[in-house]
Design an enzyme around this catalytic site. Structure first.
Site, PDB file in Angstrom:
ATOM      1  CG  ASP A  59     -42.445   7.924  89.939  1.00 19.59           C
ATOM      2  OD1 ASP A  59     -41.623   7.671  89.050  1.00 19.59           O
ATOM      3  OD2 ASP A  59     -43.108   8.985  89.974  1.00 19.59           O
ATOM      4  CB  SER A  60     -40.660   3.610  86.467  1.00 19.11           C
ATOM      5  OG  SER A  60     -39.512   3.284  87.228  1.00 19.11           O
ATOM      6  CG  ASP A  98     -38.777   8.636  91.766  1.00 20.08           C
ATOM      7  OD1 ASP A  98     -38.512   9.834  91.960  1.00 20.08           O
ATOM      8  OD2 ASP A  98     -39.088   8.161  90.651  1.00 20.08           O
ATOM      9  CE  LYS A 128     -36.030  10.093  89.804  1.00 21.34           C
ATOM     10  NZ  LYS A 128     -37.288  10.725  89.358  1.00 21.34           N
ATOM     11  CD  GLU A 130     -41.518  13.214  88.008  1.00 18.37           C
ATOM     12  OE1 GLU A 130     -42.454  13.922  87.568  1.00 18.37           O
ATOM     13  OE2 GLU A 130     -41.451  11.985  87.830  1.00 18.37           O
ATOM     14  CD  GLU A 197     -38.033  10.551  81.894  1.00 20.65           C
ATOM     15  OE1 GLU A 197     -37.957  10.668  83.126  1.00 20.65           O
ATOM     16  OE2 GLU A 197     -38.812   9.764  81.315  1.00 20.65           O
TER      17      GLU A 197
HETATM   18  O1  KIV Z   1     -39.207   6.437  88.021  1.00 21.75           O
HETATM   19  C1  KIV Z   1     -38.194   6.259  87.322  1.00 21.75           C
HETATM   20  O2  KIV Z   1     -37.856   5.149  86.922  1.00 21.75           O
HETATM   21  C2  KIV Z   1     -37.430   7.446  86.945  1.00 21.75           C
HETATM   22  C3  KIV Z   1     -36.320   7.262  85.957  1.00 21.75           C
HETATM   23  C4  KIV Z   1     -36.910   7.239  84.598  1.00 21.75           C
HETATM   24  C5  KIV Z   1     -35.278   8.300  86.075  1.00 21.75           C
HETATM   25  O3  KIV Z   1     -37.710   8.502  87.406  1.00 21.75           O
END
Ligand code: KIV
Length: 301
Positions: A59-60, A98, A128, A130, A197
């Site tokens: 989600d970055s 994500d 993934k 959080e 992280e």
């Molecule tokens: O969104 C992302 O890029 C991440 C990584 C930093 C692990 O969650």
């Protein structure tokens, strides 16, 4: 999901598609696991050719591609759109989608449905999300739907406002203890791997030793079972800020600025396009065309 174009490197013909079982086996065999983020087809294709084990459509995306100040605004639809592009470029890496902010926090039913969309609609192999002890029920429900889950603890960017900014976690003993407990709980809930992280190196080393599943570190020191970076940081393509834990392997922002300015000055000075960039018409056809023009009434054309 197979790639549209076969890999150009023949040695990759023998490579097998990464699986969650293969990732676990790497830890058991003491092999280091590599993971990077990708958001588009060409980057994912090259990354897969380079042999990266896992590709995360993080989600970055919100920050490094869409220009938001943090990861909160990105939506399910945007994530799926980019997951689709990535999956079209990848043949071997394990693909992880994500889950964006608010796609799994509201209810377990919504979380399972959204997790399923990553596999059903956009070619991902796993998701993934959080959080630690507060996400166990959700994680169990997603896994029981047959969807592999990667955990993510420490600095969890979707909680940036609660954490008071993008700052390291687990530097106090009580926080470190909570993170260790969270990691053990995520393993017990069935996660196949956990991202750690921005936590101290000693802590991630201890967690990695205590867990049977692999830890993937970002800003968590050298002793995790694997490492991940945001690709735009690694490539020097995101200039707003660079976390201290990033190693830049290229300076693509500068390379792009040079390329764009060179193009501008070539166009302005008529140095581009040249003969080799121009389509030619056979002389005979050109002559016929001119003949046609001279024979026609100039008002017709
Ligand atoms: O969104 C992302 O890029 C991440 C990584 C930093 C692990 O969650």
């Amino acid at each position: 999901m197979s790639a549209i174009f076969p890999p150009s490197n023949p040695s990759q013909q023998r490579r097998r598609k990464s699986s969650t079982h293969g990732i676990l086996a790497k830890k058991q065999n003491g092999e280091v696991i590599t993971m990077l983020t990708a958001y588009d087809y060409p980057t994912a294709l090259i990354m897969d050719q380079a042999g990266i084990d896992m590709i995360l459509v993080g989600d970055s995306l919100a920050m490094v591609v869409l220009g938001y100040p943090n990861t909160l605004p990105v939506t399910m639809e945007e994530m799926l759109h980019h997951c689709n592009a990535v999956s079209r470029g990848v043949e071997y890496a394990l693909l992880i989608g994500d889950m964006p902010f608010m796609s799994y926090q509201v209810s377990i039913t919504e979380a399972v449905r959204n997790a399923g969309r990553f596999l059903q609609e956009s070619g991902m192999d796993a998701i993934k999300l959080e959080g630690g002890r507060n996400r166990l029920e959700t994680i169990r429900a997603i896994i029981s739907a047959g969807i592999p889950v990667m955990g993510h603890i420490g600095l969890t960017p979707q909680s940036v406002h609660q954490l008071g900014g993008f700052r390291p976690q687990g530097r106090e003993a009580s926080e470190a203890r909570q993170l260790l407990e969270d990691a053990l709980l995520l393993q017990e809930a069935g996660c196949f791997s956990i991202v750690l992280e921005s936590i101290p190196g000693q802590l991630s080393k201890l967690i990695s030793k205590r867990l049977e599943i692999p830890t993937i570190g970002i800003g968590a020191g050298p002793d995790c079972d694997g490492q991940v970076l945001v690709t735009h940081d690694l490539l020097g393509l995101f200039e707003r800020f660079t976390p201290r834990f990033v190693k830049k392997y290229a300076n693509l922002s500068e390379d792009m600025r040079v390329a764009f300015s060179s193009y501008k000055s070539d166009v302005e000075s008529r140095a581009f396009p040249m003969k080799e960039h121009t389509i030619e018409m056979p002389d005979t056809e050109w002559a016929i065309f001119n003949q046609m023009l001279s024979e026609s009434n100039s008002n017709d054309i």
